[in-house]
Design a protein around this motif. Structure first.
Motif, PDB file in Angstrom:
ATOM      1  N   VAL A 126       0.545  -1.342   0.306  1.00  0.00           N
ATOM      2  CA  VAL A 126      -0.045  -0.311   0.065  1.00  0.00           C
ATOM      3  C   VAL A 126       1.004   1.026   0.307  1.00  0.00           C
ATOM      4  N   VAL A 127       0.638   1.923  -1.211  1.00  0.00           N
ATOM      5  CA  VAL A 127       1.293   3.409  -1.167  1.00  0.00           C
ATOM      6  C   VAL A 127       0.663   4.831  -1.175  1.00  0.00           C
ATOM      7  N   ALA A 128      -0.705   4.528  -1.254  1.00  0.00           N
ATOM      8  CA  ALA A 128      -1.419   5.774  -1.356  1.00  0.00           C
ATOM      9  C   ALA A 128      -2.414   5.147   0.050  1.00  0.00           C
ATOM     10  N   ALA A 129      -3.515   6.366  -0.698  1.00  0.00           N
ATOM     11  CA  ALA A 129      -4.960   5.752  -0.328  1.00  0.00           C
ATOM     12  C   ALA A 129      -5.792   6.884  -1.108  1.00  0.00           C
ATOM     13  N   LEU A 130      -6.809   6.618  -1.098  1.00  0.00           N
ATOM     14  CA  LEU A 130      -8.091   7.650  -2.058  1.00  0.00           C
ATOM     15  C   LEU A 130      -9.012   7.411  -1.570  1.00  0.00           C
TER      16      LEU A 130
END
Length: 166
Positions: A126-130
């Motif tokens: 997991v590198v980002a969240a939206l």
């Protein structure tokens, strides 16, 4: 941007993309609606991770040592609904990992709810969240889970297909 734009067109609400940077979320991008609820985050801005939907997602998938450091630190409070207890936060992070998304209810302001999901890279990290941020009660947050998760998965597939691109 195409995934954020599609999600914005489906919801006409704030759409945000963030990463974890130390104890904070760092907002990389946001598309906003003039009529949407006010939000504190801005592109380039930071907010303590535990108080936001994107932050809860990012903390949930952070390495265990990083989670423990975060849980040991002070937890800022913005509203009476902000998760400010390490035991409650630990439980919330486990729920995010189980469900694959989070509905963050009025943690930063009492009129906003966010729905967030993880974005993964080619290594399945997991590198980002939206997220989508909506005014309390309009629309129902549960109805936003499928489009948010779908957009995050689409962005993840894009990262998988082009691992050499930034």
């Amino acid at each position: 941007m195409p995934f954020l734009e599609d999600l914005y067109e489906a919801t006409h609400q704030h759409v945000q993309l963030a990463v974890l940077d130390g104890p904070d979320v760092l907002y990389l991008e946001r598309i906003s609606s003039r009529d949407a609820v006010g939000v504190h985050g801005r592109v380039g801005g930071r907010v303590p991770a535990h108080a936001t939907g994107v932050g809860l997602v990012l903390l949930a998938y952070a390495p265990p040592a990083e989670q423990e450091r975060y849980l040991a630190g002070p937890l800022a409070t913005f509203t009476d609904r902000t998760i400010a207890d390490s035991g409650r936060l630990r439980w919330a992070l486990a729920e995010v990992r189980r469900d694959g998304y989070v509905i963050s209810d009025r943690q930063v302001t009492l009129d906003a709810v966010s729905v967030a999901a993880p974005v993964r890279d080619a290594a399945d990290e997991v590198v980002a969240a939206l997220s989508v941020v909506v005014r309390l009660g309009d629309p129902r947050p549960g109805a936003l889970v499928p489009p948010v998760v779908s957009a995050a998965r689409g962005l993840s597939r894009r990262l998988l297909a082009h691992p050499d691109r930034p």
